[in-house]
Design a protein around this motif. Sequence first.
Motif, PDB file in Angstrom:
ATOM      1  N   UNK B  24      60.194  50.612  30.977  1.00  0.00           N
ATOM      2  CA  UNK B  24      59.372  49.415  30.972  1.00  0.00           C
ATOM      3  C   UNK B  24      60.131  48.169  31.395  1.00  0.00           C
ATOM      4  N   UNK B  25      59.480  47.342  32.195  1.00  0.00           N
ATOM      5  CA  UNK B  25      60.053  46.062  32.604  1.00  0.00           C
ATOM      6  C   UNK B  25      59.243  44.925  31.984  1.00  0.00           C
ATOM      7  N   UNK B  50      62.198  47.569  20.167  1.00  0.00           N
ATOM      8  CA  UNK B  50      62.961  47.080  21.324  1.00  0.00           C
ATOM      9  C   UNK B  50      62.100  46.333  22.331  1.00  0.00           C
ATOM     10  N   UNK B  51      60.784  46.439  22.160  1.00  0.00           N
ATOM     11  CA  UNK B  51      59.893  45.813  23.142  1.00  0.00           C
ATOM     12  C   UNK B  51      59.972  44.303  23.067  1.00  0.00           C
ATOM     13  N   UNK B  54      57.046  40.163  26.103  1.00  0.00           N
ATOM     14  CA  UNK B  54      56.439  40.143  27.435  1.00  0.00           C
ATOM     15  C   UNK B  54      55.737  41.442  27.802  1.00  0.00           C
ATOM     16  N   UNK B  55      55.764  42.431  26.900  1.00  0.00           N
ATOM     17  CA  UNK B  55      55.031  43.671  27.150  1.00  0.00           C
ATOM     18  C   UNK B  55      53.812  43.704  26.233  1.00  0.00           C
ATOM     19  N   UNK B  56      52.630  43.693  26.827  1.00  0.00           N
ATOM     20  CA  UNK B  56      51.394  43.753  26.048  1.00  0.00           C
ATOM     21  C   UNK B  56      51.127  45.193  25.628  1.00  0.00           C
ATOM     22  N   UNK B  57      50.681  45.361  24.378  1.00  0.00           N
ATOM     23  CA  UNK B  57      50.407  46.702  23.864  1.00  0.00           C
ATOM     24  C   UNK B  57      48.910  46.876  23.590  1.00  0.00           C
ATOM     25  N   UNK B  75      49.345  44.773  16.025  1.00  0.00           N
ATOM     26  CA  UNK B  75      50.243  44.582  17.170  1.00  0.00           C
ATOM     27  C   UNK B  75      49.632  45.125  18.460  1.00  0.00           C
ATOM     28  N   UNK B  76      48.505  45.847  18.318  1.00  0.00           N
ATOM     29  CA  UNK B  76      47.887  46.478  19.497  1.00  0.00           C
ATOM     30  C   UNK B  76      46.496  45.906  19.705  1.00  0.00           C
ATOM     31  N   UNK B  77      46.175  45.657  20.941  1.00  0.00           N
ATOM     32  CA  UNK B  77      44.852  45.155  21.284  1.00  0.00           C
ATOM     33  C   UNK B  77      43.954  46.348  21.613  1.00  0.00           C
TER      34      UNK B  77
END
Lengths: 122, 98, 130
Positions: B24-25, B50-51, B54-57, B75-77
């Motif tokens: 993941x970037x 570690x995320x 900037x990483x959407x979950x 934490x998750x949409x």
Amino acid sequence: MRENKKSFLIINRKAPYGSSAARDALDVALTFSVFEQPLSLLFMDDAVLQLLPNHQANTIGQKNLSANLAMLEMYDIDQLYVCRQALSERGIRPDQISLNITLLDTHAIAALIKQQDQVLSF
Amino acid sequence: MTTLHVINKTPSESSALRDSLIAMSDGDALLLIENGVYATLPAYSEHFSRLTANVQCYLLTDDAQARGLNDLNQDFCGIDYDGFVELSCRYSKVVSWF
Amino acid sequence: MIFSIVVTGAPYSSQASASALQFSRSVLKLGHSIHRVFFYADGVHSGSALASPPQDESNIPAEWSELARQHQLDLVVCIAAAVRRGILDENEARRYEKKGHNLAADFTLSGLGQLVEAGILSDRVVTFGA
């Protein structure tokens, strides 16, 4: 067909023989060479086990995968990337692999994926 | 180019989630579908530590509800299949991990 | 936007084909197009006309056929993967001298080139694996 080329990446993550995934990925890779599209292969996780030498797949009635992997270069598929962490977790040394590979650390794997147009997973 | 990473396995049944996190970037997104939705259980939260922000979950609510996961992890949409398609368009490619 | 869908998981053994069906319905509902659905590896079983699930379960091959008829979808089953696993159309049944053929209506058998071509011509390729 459109003229502009896309970059493709095939991600391999499975060990050979126990499932058809390794064979399936290889067949797709060889098909890509007919279309002359830029193609890279990435070996992560258990797929690094495909790269161990001395397969004798005839003992289980299968075709030798490593012989076919060795053919990739003849088809101009020479962008072979291997996850360094997956190798070391399995105690495999890079010098055990006869293919011409590039070892990638985890951040380089993310960068490789980022630059691709399309990714196929096996 | 940004990537939507789609994971369909629990963290115990395959290394799909672990490998996707390696790959993941910043600016990518992660979507849990099928058995992947179990990764939203609190016991697995350290996998996501570690995320970066900037990483959407995301998680597919159809699959979560099917499995009785009704108290969605904040934490998750939660999205439906239309949302899955919209995310596939918003990110420049889709990578599946299974 | 032009999508192509790849299914590599077998129906009933995995959720892959059912998920791909729901995803495809949403793609079309939202006004996008599907260039091709490509069934590979165990995914080829989605093209079996002989699948006979109980009446209160979804008939996945029949649902693909119906969606293909409604939207003129190109449902391609990888010929090499299919023939190995006993999914044959009339031509292949004749070639291999088999008594019957079982490729469901609205599916066609073709080569891996169709997968590569779909990757080249589509804006997005979404794989449903097992």
